[in-house]
Design an enzyme around this catalytic site. Structure first.
Site, mmCIF file in Angstrom:
data_model
loop_
_atom_site.group_PDB
_atom_site.id
_atom_site.type_symbol
_atom_site.label_atom_id
_atom_site.label_comp_id
_atom_site.label_asym_id
_atom_site.label_seq_id
_atom_site.Cartn_x
_atom_site.Cartn_y
_atom_site.Cartn_z
ATOM 1 N N SER A 142 -4.397 -2.835 -0.205
ATOM 2 C CA SER A 142 -3.255 -3.616 0.270
ATOM 3 C C SER A 142 -3.707 -5.002 0.696
ATOM 4 C CB SER A 142 -2.602 -2.884 1.439
ATOM 5 O OG SER A 142 -1.641 -3.701 2.058
ATOM 6 N N GLY A 154 0.821 -1.200 0.000
ATOM 7 C CA GLY A 154 0.000 0.000 0.000
ATOM 8 C C GLY A 154 0.857 1.253 0.000
ATOM 9 N N THR A 155 1.945 1.210 0.750
ATOM 10 C CA THR A 155 2.876 2.347 0.780
ATOM 11 C C THR A 155 3.384 2.668 -0.622
ATOM 12 O OG1 THR A 155 3.610 2.039 3.066
ATOM 13 C CG2 THR A 155 5.177 3.078 1.572
ATOM 14 N N ASN A 158 -7.034 4.698 9.659
ATOM 15 C CA ASN A 158 -6.483 3.506 10.302
ATOM 16 C C ASN A 158 -6.548 3.546 11.820
ATOM 17 O OD1 ASN A 158 -4.579 5.625 9.558
ATOM 18 N ND2 ASN A 158 -2.995 4.407 10.560
ATOM 19 N N HIS A 182 -2.124 -7.315 2.898
ATOM 20 C CA HIS A 182 -1.913 -7.862 4.244
ATOM 21 C C HIS A 182 -2.865 -7.278 5.279
ATOM 22 C CE1 HIS A 182 0.346 -4.713 6.590
ATOM 23 N NE2 HIS A 182 0.520 -4.234 5.385
ATOM 24 N N CYS A 194 2.276 2.184 12.217
ATOM 25 C CA CYS A 194 3.427 2.552 11.403
ATOM 26 C C CYS A 194 4.220 3.685 12.012
ATOM 27 C CB CYS A 194 2.983 2.927 10.003
ATOM 28 S SG CYS A 194 2.324 1.508 9.147
ATOM 29 N N THR A 221 10.072 -7.828 -11.441
ATOM 30 C CA THR A 221 9.518 -9.175 -11.554
ATOM 31 C C THR A 221 8.319 -9.315 -10.633
ATOM 32 O OG1 THR A 221 11.668 -10.125 -12.125
ATOM 33 C CG2 THR A 221 10.029 -11.629 -11.200
ATOM 34 N N GLN A 242 -7.739 0.605 4.508
ATOM 35 C CA GLN A 242 -8.490 0.162 5.696
ATOM 36 C C GLN A 242 -9.966 -0.069 5.416
ATOM 37 O OE1 GLN A 242 -7.227 -0.853 8.473
ATOM 38 N NE2 GLN A 242 -5.146 -0.012 8.455
#
Lengths: 404, 404
Positions: B206, B76-77, B158, B208, B330, B244, B186
């Site tokens: 994102s 996401g970052t 978040n 995860h 974070c 890749t 989120q």
């Protein structure tokens, strides 16, 4: 969906490798148990933080660096982009110099810097694919309005496997007060890699080229350099690379780095024997070999057959169960002849015939002499068939005297 | 190494989530068998290419987008950095506007653009954490030398879990001919997400955060926008994001996206019941609740107890086996009070007490009412203990009338 089966043979290990079973075993706990964010202060966070730091030590040990010099990224491409934009980014209006045989993930971010006012120059190579040091010096000497801030030369070329003398190049570069970066993605696991010994300012490595998982790479950085982050955010990697750590991939990368050292000799010997056997057969069949006059990594053969298009041969061999590449995997969508071969002075006609075999010596997926023998038999058959097809086309098209 | 054990309770799902077993099952074939590079033309390459394209469809379906609008990233970052630098990057000397409650991976790349000549403005929020639309319009109206090119406002915060009215904001932004980006990291998996319906130009998601693997994210992009790549190289993702492909992670992300739709109702109800139960207990204990007057996602509670430092409470609860956060995961390394709460007008003293509980409703790792009950009991004990400790400190330090 058609998938590879057990009889398929994978000869494309410079593109990507199969995950080593021991690497997967180390990763799985981080994919099956509840885990935390490595930035979190509770036990879930601290546990994965410890795992990341252990991997950082493993990576550092494998490349002769300090753990504090390892900045984890998601890929070699990201590490190369980070090196170019991060180092030159803090030296505005300077010049960035790259070799003519770099991977596009070095060349393209370099060209992208032109928009921001940077100059770029390309250093040539000789017919063996070795950097032209006289050309390099002539560029570095010419310190006009845009002094050279950064030179990037890859340690080992992904297509030819040719090994550059990076410490010598770094010595020249540093004598002109420029920073030196090397893309060592293809050298790690194939030859000893020593960050301190190479005397470079920054070095890129990647996990999935050494039987580690995709999704992890690193830039090894001399921390005396003022490098700007490419990814801004939560401040991970001491502010140099933000984003939640991909813990499982980083853990796998660490173990793959350990194995890249402990298995180096075995891999070297195994692939060396395979390549010698292959190249003996290729030469007998009239192949033109590329880069074989220079020191090369042992797993890679790059060659062509006159009047046979590489792309056509790749597809023909694929139908017979052999996976090889026609030049750089990352530009396989392109029909242009290899920029590496053109830089070496190979004619476009010959370069269009290029085929790359890159062997793997993974514990479970090691290539074998039997596979090479089968490959040589198949290759001979396919070459004959393609030559006959060309002949047939001549017969049915009276006005066309040139093969398709 | 101290690791979490079975009795530990994980209440920090907005930081990261446990991988769903079904996601892992889909990933494993790509981690155990020989695989190719998705760019390669042989059967190994085509097989993983097909897998990546199937995942692209799954992701697109989950967020009401076309597969062609999905650009895979590693996080996401990265997607947020890509959105900011990629969209504004092609509109030099313009202004970028972000809300005061954005994640640092939106705010910091925005500020980094100042070096390149961009102006930046921050739009405030009200005491409930909702964007101040009057402030937004006043910024957009003021079209001086630097017209606004891009506005970025997150869909769901978040820390508080507060849901913005993104389609309304996008309508305003577009009426001033600016592009609208939203960080929906989120919201996915917690509320329905509809890219077309939100009417934004770009949206970040994102893996995860939705029980998928770390190492995959995406920017959903309206392809009528001229967006510049952040990562240059081999030309993957139609030239918009080189590197890749992390095939296993992308495949997992695809399945996690499928589950984010099929399990949405169950997760919504499960976490809603947990949160209601938790907050009933918290209010009885005198907690100050944050953002609870606005519409929120159901898994998140953000609160504080007067005169108890959040960081201290997080560590105390961790010792008792409960993993919670003290504001944004974070920035957990930071001791500064939450910028989100300060933006909402909460005093720094109260903000320093902030604790976040974020529930998970993963198939195997679902939080339970029993865990919430245990948590409330433990929390009460720890609050009493901390208050007593504060009292002891008062007694032994006669001159100090303020709690530590």
């Amino acid at each position: 969906m058609i998938s590879p089966n057990m009889s398929n043979v994978y000869f494309d290990n410079n593109s990507t490798t199969a995950l080593d079973e021991r690497v997967l075993d180390a990763m799985l706990p981080f994919m099956t148990m509840q885990q935390g964010n490595a930035t979190s202060r509770h036990v879930y966070g601290r546990t994965v933080r410890d795992a990341v730091e252990q991997a950082r030590e493993q990576v550092a040990n494998a490349v002769g660096a300090y753990p504090s010099q390892v900045v984890f990224t998601a890929s070699g491409t990201e590490a190369n982009n980070f090196a170019i934009s991060g180092i030159a980014g803090n030296l505005p209006n300077s010049q960035i110099v790259v070799s003519s045989i770099e991977h596009p993930c070095v060349t393209r971010p370099t060209f992208a810097m032109q928009k921001l006012g940077y100059k770029t120059k390309i250093v040539g190579v000789d017919s063996n694919g070795l950097l032209d040091l006289v050309h390099l010096e002539s560029i570095l000497k010419n310190q006009d309005a845009n002094p050279t801030s950064l030179v990037s030369v890859m340690s080992v070329n992904n297509e030819t496997g040719v090994i550059q003398n990076i410490s010598k190049i770094a010595e020249i570069v540093k004598s002109y007060k420029a920073y030196m970066h090397t893309d060592a993605v293809q050298s790690l696991g194939k030859i000893p890699v020593d960050f301190a010994g190479l005397n470079v300012s920054a070095m890129t490595i990647s996990s999935h080229k050494i039987y580690g998982p995709q999704g992890a790479g690193a830039l090894i950085v001399d921390k005396r350099i003022d490098i700007a982050p490419l990814l801004h955010g939560g401040g991970q990697e001491k502010g140099l690379r933000s984003g939640t750590e991909n813990v499982a991939a980083i853990v796998g990368f660490g173990v793959a780095c350990d194995l890249s050292v402990s298995e180096l000799t075995r891999r070297f010997s195994a692939t060396n024997a395979l390549r010698d056997h292959l190249e003996k057969g290729l030469v007998q069949m009239g192949a033109v070999m590329f880069g074989n006059k220079a020191a090369r990594i042992t797993n890679t053969s790059f060659f062509a057959f006159p009047n046979i298009e590489g792309e056509t041969l790749v597809m023909a061999l694929d139908r017979k169960g052999f996976a090889v590449a026609s030049g750089s995997a990352c530009s396989s969508d392109s029909r242009e002849p290899s920029h590496v071969l053109l830089a070496m002075g190979i004619s476009p006609d010959v370069a269009r015939g290029a085929i790359r075999v890159s062997f793997g010596a993974n514990q479970k997926h090691t290539n074998t002499i039997e596979q090479v023998d089968q490959f040589l038999v198949t290759l001979k058959q396919e070459l004959q068939r393609l030559k006959q097809m060309t002949g047939v086309q001549f017969d049915t098209s009276a006005n066309n005297t040139k093969a398709a």
